[in-house]
Scaffold this active site. Sequence first.
Site, PDB file in Angstrom:
ATOM      1  N   LYS A  57     -18.611  62.939   9.074  1.00 58.13           N
ATOM      2  CA  LYS A  57     -18.598  61.735   8.247  1.00 58.13           C
ATOM      3  C   LYS A  57     -17.588  61.831   7.105  1.00 58.13           C
ATOM      4  CE  LYS A  57     -21.640  59.413  10.571  1.00 58.13           C
ATOM      5  NZ  LYS A  57     -21.224  58.208  11.341  1.00 58.13           N
ATOM      6  N   TYR A 104     -22.635  67.043  10.909  1.00 62.61           N
ATOM      7  CA  TYR A 104     -22.678  65.621  10.551  1.00 62.61           C
ATOM      8  C   TYR A 104     -21.880  65.350   9.272  1.00 62.61           C
ATOM      9  CZ  TYR A 104     -24.838  60.983  10.039  1.00 62.61           C
ATOM     10  OH  TYR A 104     -25.070  59.622   9.931  1.00 62.61           O
TER      11      TYR A 104
END
Length: 271
Positions: free
Chosen positions: A182, A178
């Site tokens: 991001k 993640y």
Amino acid sequence: MRARSATALLGHVTSSLARSFSAAAGDGPVCLVTGASRGIGRAIALELASQGARVAINYAASDAAAREVAAAVEAAGGRALVLKGDVGRREQAEALVSGVEAHWGGLDVLVNNAGVTRDALMSRMTPEQWDAVINVNLSGVFYCSQAAAKIMMKQKRGRIINMASVVGVVGNAGQANYAAAKGGVIALTKTIAREYASRNITANAVAPGFIASDMTAAIDKKYEEQILKGIPLARYGSPEEVAGLVSFLALNKAALYITGQCYNIDGGLVM
């Protein structure tokens, strides 16, 4: 001479924006929000609708939830279109964007909000967990932005808003996939901004911190106390607060001169 030229240029850009947001009588800007069937995506769709926008609601799983959001968009004063598609698959992402253009004749705003999590410590993370998050959270942003930019280039206007995360700024244990995705979204946003600025297309990222959701509601109270101690405002944010920032970047004329930026909306968690 220079001052008058700058004023004339600003007037041209502002009038161009106004034209793009009134393609037909009674119609607002055409917006596509990926992953809009719940949470922050739902709040963004409703906020854009409250500004009179036409909102394409993308979902990957729950048709019933997407239909509910569509009804709420209509009730809020916007117009809705529901489109199923997995943005992590290039052909589906491209079909999603072309579907919006076919239905409404263009695309003014793209909000890349769709995202998934597959948390695990890096030592235990499987290739499937890594790929699932990278495919949707990073590749999906690239696929949708690439397709949308082709339309926006023809229009010579457009705004792209990418949902990042403070995890992409500072990292987080148990979220290597993640955080990488991001962080990549933030860098990709800056690249989009540089490549398309000459076509009057802006690109910005929004990086939420802890936002009230089903996930935060399930956090054990002893851990919640520690989380809140690290947030200067001492509370979770709301989806509506995130949606307000996205709406500003997407629709407000004051955002015409903003591009390539990443805005943390986290109660002061990351400074």
